[in-house]
Enzyme design. Structure first.
Site, PDB file in Angstrom:
ATOM      1  N   CYS A 437      -5.417   4.398  -3.477  1.00 15.33           N
ATOM      2  CA  CYS A 437      -5.891   3.380  -2.531  1.00 15.33           C
ATOM      3  C   CYS A 437      -6.139   2.052  -3.229  1.00 15.33           C
ATOM      4  CB  CYS A 437      -7.122   3.865  -1.787  1.00 15.33           C
ATOM      5  SG  CYS A 437      -6.666   4.426  -0.139  1.00 15.33           S
ATOM      6  N   GLY A 561      -2.116   0.645  11.050  1.00  8.76           N
ATOM      7  CA  GLY A 561      -1.168   1.029  10.010  1.00  8.76           C
ATOM      8  C   GLY A 561      -1.812   1.073   8.643  1.00  8.76           C
ATOM      9  N   HIS A 562      -0.995   1.005   7.639  1.00  5.47           N
ATOM     10  CA  HIS A 562      -1.463   1.091   6.263  1.00  5.47           C
ATOM     11  C   HIS A 562      -0.571   0.203   5.410  1.00  5.47           C
ATOM     12  CE1 HIS A 562      -3.222   3.038   2.707  1.00  5.47           C
ATOM     13  NE2 HIS A 562      -1.997   2.990   2.206  1.00  5.47           N
TER      14      HIS A 562
END
Ligand SMILES: Cc1cc2nc3c(=O)[nH]c(=O)nc-3n(C[C@H](O)[C@H](O)[C@H](O)COP(=O)(O)OP(=O)(O)OC[C@H]3O[C@@H](n4cnc5c(N)ncnc54)[C@H](O)[C@@H]3O)c2cc1C
Length: 773
Positions: A437, A561-562
């Site tokens: 991340c 989203g990402h």
């Protein structure tokens, strides 16, 4: 080389620099669009068909257009020699008309007796005379008029040159109108009240000039032009430039409602009272600049050209550079000629680099005297430098030809060799980048972008989406519906994030359309190249804007989203659709006797493989992009309406791969008609060079399912059957009785739709696919 092209001495590719491979070679992104303005506070270029493009430094090299199109009637009835793409569109059509009806008289006027006008006169006459001679018709079927305001031609050159040119033109029967100022161009009275004249303000006469060859083809394919009885010209047939002709197709129908006034008879009124009737009028007067440059606040000269200093930098805005015709150097004003534009290239490049690196800029002072070589249309040329002039001679033409070809050669046969190394070198130097991340794009970047993305539609069934951010999106599915889901994710096959967003969304939605579902929502996953946050923000914005526009058009919204940082641009979407379970369209269900329809041409795999190797022409890639941007929504609806028995979208596994999925477990086989399979422009050429996508070898394994594989594999287009497609068309079977009506309906919007085969009962033990050719 333009006059040489008009004269028929060069083909299109010999005299055009193909920008797409050049940009790739230079490591630059290319956005094919028309700049229509500048925001010099936000440092943005405003474009006709895409979101604004941000810049730190801007270099403008958009050339000029002929001035005096302000003369009443000129815009409506004359063809400016710039923009060249538009001029060539008309020129192509004129040669087509003359070739089709060489017995007819053709009257052409040219306004402007400078070097451009004179060379154009020689070239126009030379080409059209050749057409008449080939058709065994008298060359005086062409009447050519040249209008010049001053007392002599080529006033900026030595008197001898003007006189010599005058002598040659007269000896070739060109009617010279010296000291004649064209004050008005009007419709011929026979045509003024004609309803057809209302067609005048068309796409072609408008300023949408960047279509390059596309425009040439659109006009060439224009059935109205070809059959217009008023013009007395017969049915148009393709011209000699076979390469232009070969790409006709995707846009044939687009302009069928348009007939520009430009191709109808007109009266040229001069201030002296002289009136001359012409069918065609070319306008080649002094250059003027695009008005939006001045409007943006840039310091310009009286004609609107950007004033630059010796560093080729705007005197009003240090972030803007300019070169070529569009720039006027404050202390070194020179004629608008290619020789200066070309010489400014190197110092401009160096100063742009220096400006980026914060180094002092270097001065450049252009030469005062320069050579011009004026082609006389017969493979001879006149040379003029300062007070000297010689010719016309063949050796001067050969010299001019050699200079031009040498220049053009520098932009041909580019290779990517050595380029990869540079990129890898960069990677080693770059700072450490986190994974997991930690690789996410910063929250501020994301917030800024999401804030700017307009959702054109609202849906009640999106309970939690982008407007109400939470850990996950929440959607409602009506009790009588099922949710249809699909996912796709690509490396950027185009490096324009806006286009990539659009293409990916189209590609992903196609799965829903192929299932007969209605799009509802999408979630995005984006990999944004390492860069400063402002650059990442821009890339992400363009990507999501493109995707959102396509989703919204299909009735779906982007819910979230990402994002992650990475080496290169990549984008994916999960798309959700809703469908009534009984109306789902499956990929299995074809029946013996059904016909097989494909709605889009094939070939994106081989074309983009060629693009990566700099082996694809820019216009081929443009056509492929255009095709990938076409939504399959309406074709799916039509296929359903005409009783499709099975449907799928053609993507990565290629035509045969997806067809085999449709055939799996069925007791039917398919006969494919090789010649009927539509393909994109350029595909035959890239396949001939054995250029295949990296997925192709894997797809080719599926050839084991083809009955007559050995024989079929000899066909030059055989590899097309295994070419992986991005945002490809729908492949469907419909009952034979509705096939013709279905195809007609499809072809209204999906012009390349074709019946490509039929479904047969399969004998036990037989392989399921047979290729007919
Ligand atoms: C018939 C004719 C013959 C000529 N012969 C000679 C000669 O023999 N020798 C010589 O030295 N000069 C000659 N010239 C002049 C020469 O063509 C120009 O001086 C030269 O092309 C200028 O180069 P440039 O790069 O500034 O502009 P251009 O070559 O005009 O290139 C500008 C580019 O910008 C693009 N563009 C324009 N507007 C926009 C926009 N809004 N957004 C995005 N893109 C845009 C255009 O499509 C074009 O590709 C001739 C000109 C003509 C018309």
């Amino acid at each position: 080389m333009l006059p040489g092209y008009v004269a028929g001495l060069y083909n299109f590719d010999q005299c055009h620099i193909d920008l797409r491979p050049l940009a790739k070679f230079a490591g630059a992104r290319i956005f094919v669009d028309r700049a229509i303005g500048l925001d010099l506070e936000k440092n943005q270029i405003l474009c006709a068909n895409r979101p604004p493009v941000n810049f730190d430094l801007l270099s403008i090299d958009i050339g000029s257009t002929p001035a005096s199109l302000t003369v009443p009637g000129a815009t409506e009835y004359a063809i400016g020699v710039k923009p060249i793409s538009k001029f060539l569109t008309y020129w192509h059509h004129i040669t087509t008309m003359v070739s089709a009806s060489p017995t007819q008289k053709m009257r052409i006027g040219i306004v402007g007796g400078g070097a451009g006008g004179v060379e154009l006169a020689f070239a126009v006459q030379s080409h059209l005379h050749q057409i008449y001679r080939d058709a065994k018709q008298p060359t005086d079927n062409l009447e050519l008029h040249l209008f010049q305001r001053g007392t002599r031609l080529l006033p900026e050159r030595h008197r001898w040159v003007g006189k010599e040119v005058e002598k040659i033109l007269k000896s070739r029967g060109v009617v010279l109108h010296l000291e004649e100022n064209v004050g008005e161009v009007a419709a011929h009275s026979d045509f003024a009240t004609d309803a057809r004249m209302n067609y005048g303000k068309t796409q072609l006469t408008s300023d949408s000039d960047l279509g390059t060859e596309e425009n040439v083809r659109e006009v060439a394919a224009h059935s109205d032009f070809a059959t217009d009885a008023r013009m007395n010209y017969g049915k148009a047939k393709p011209t000699s430039d076979s390469d232009l002709g070969s790409d006709v197709g995707m846009n044939d129908r687009k302009n069928q409602q348009n007939t520009p006034n430009i191709l109808t008879p007109k009266i040229i009124n001069c201030d002296s009272g002289l009136e001359v009737e012409c069918d065609i009028l070319f306008w080649v007067t002094q250059a003027s600049a695009a008005p939006w440059l001045q409007k943006a606040g840039l310091a310009t000269d009286a004609r609107g050209f950007i004033l630059v200093n010796e560093k080729l930098q705007s005197i009003s805005h240090s972030q803007v550079f300019a070169a070529g015709d569009v720039a006027t150097m404050v202390n070194h004003s020179r004629p608008k000629a290619g020789v200066f534009a070309v010489r400014q290239g190197k110092p401009l490049f160096e100063n742009l680099q220096r400006a980026l690196l914060g180094k002092p800029l270097k001065s450049f002072i252009p030469q005062k005297k320069f050579l011009i070589l004026i082609g006389t249309g017969d493979e001879r040329a006149i040379a003029s430098r300062d007070r000297i002039g010689v010719g016309p001679h063949q050796f001067l033409w050969r010299w001019k030809d050699r200079i031009d070809r040498k220049f053009m050669d520098k932009f041909s046969n580019l290779t990517m060799e050595g380029k990869k190394q540079n990129i890898e070198g960069k990677r080693q130097d770059s700072p450490m980048h986190c994974a997991g991340c930690g690789a996410k794009v910063g929250s501020r970047v994301l917030e800024n972008v999401l804030h700017k993305i307009p959702q054109k539609i609202q849906r009640d069934d999106i309970l939690i989406g982008i407007d109400t951010p939470d850990d996950a999106a929440v959607v409602r599915v009506p009790t009588d519906k099922v949710m249809v889901q699909t996912i796709d994710y690509f490396r950027g096959l185009v490096d324009d994030p806006y286009l990539l967003g659009k293409i990916t969304a189209n590609h992903c939605l196609s799965d829903l359309f192929a299932m007969g579902a209605t799009p509802q929502s999408g979630l995005a996953i984006a990999t944004i190249p390492y860069a400063a946050p402002t650059k990442q923000e821009d890339s992400l914005y363009q990507l999501l804007l493109g995707a959102t526009q396509v989703l919204n058009q299909a009735g779906a919204v982007l819910m979230g989203g990402h994002t992650t940082e990475g080496e290169e641009l990549a984008f994916g979407l999960t798309c959700n659709g809703l469908a009534s379970p009984e109306k789902l369209l499956h990929n299995r269900g074809m029946q013996p006797g059904d016909v097989l329809i494909l709605t889009k041409p094939l070939g994106t795999g081989t074309l983009f493989a060629a693009d990566m190797r700099l082996k694809a022409r820019g216009r081929w890639i443009e056509s492929a992009i255009k095709s990938m941007l076409v939504s399959n929504q309406n074709s799916a609806e039509l296929l359903l309406e005409y009783g499709a028995t099975a449907c799928t979208d053609v993507t990565g596994f290629g035509l045969v791969g997806h067809l085999l999925e449709m055939l799996k477990g069925q007791k039917v086989g398919v006969e494919l008609n090789m010649e009927a399979i539509p393909m994109l422009p350029g595909v035959a050429e890239t396949l001939e060079q054995d250029i295949f996508s990296s997925l192709y070898p894997e797809n080719l394994q599926l050839s084991a399912s083809i009955q007559n594989r050995e024989q079929a594999s000899l066909h030059p287009l055989y590899p097309l059957l295994f070419d992986p497609q991005t945002s490809g068309g729908l492949l469907a079977t419909v009952p034979a009785e509705s096939a013709s009506a279905c195809l007609n309906a499809l072809q209204q919007e999906y012009h390349e739709s074709r019946v490509i085969g039929r479904v047969l009962l399969l004998d036990t033990g037989m392989l399921p696919i047979k290729i007919n050719f």
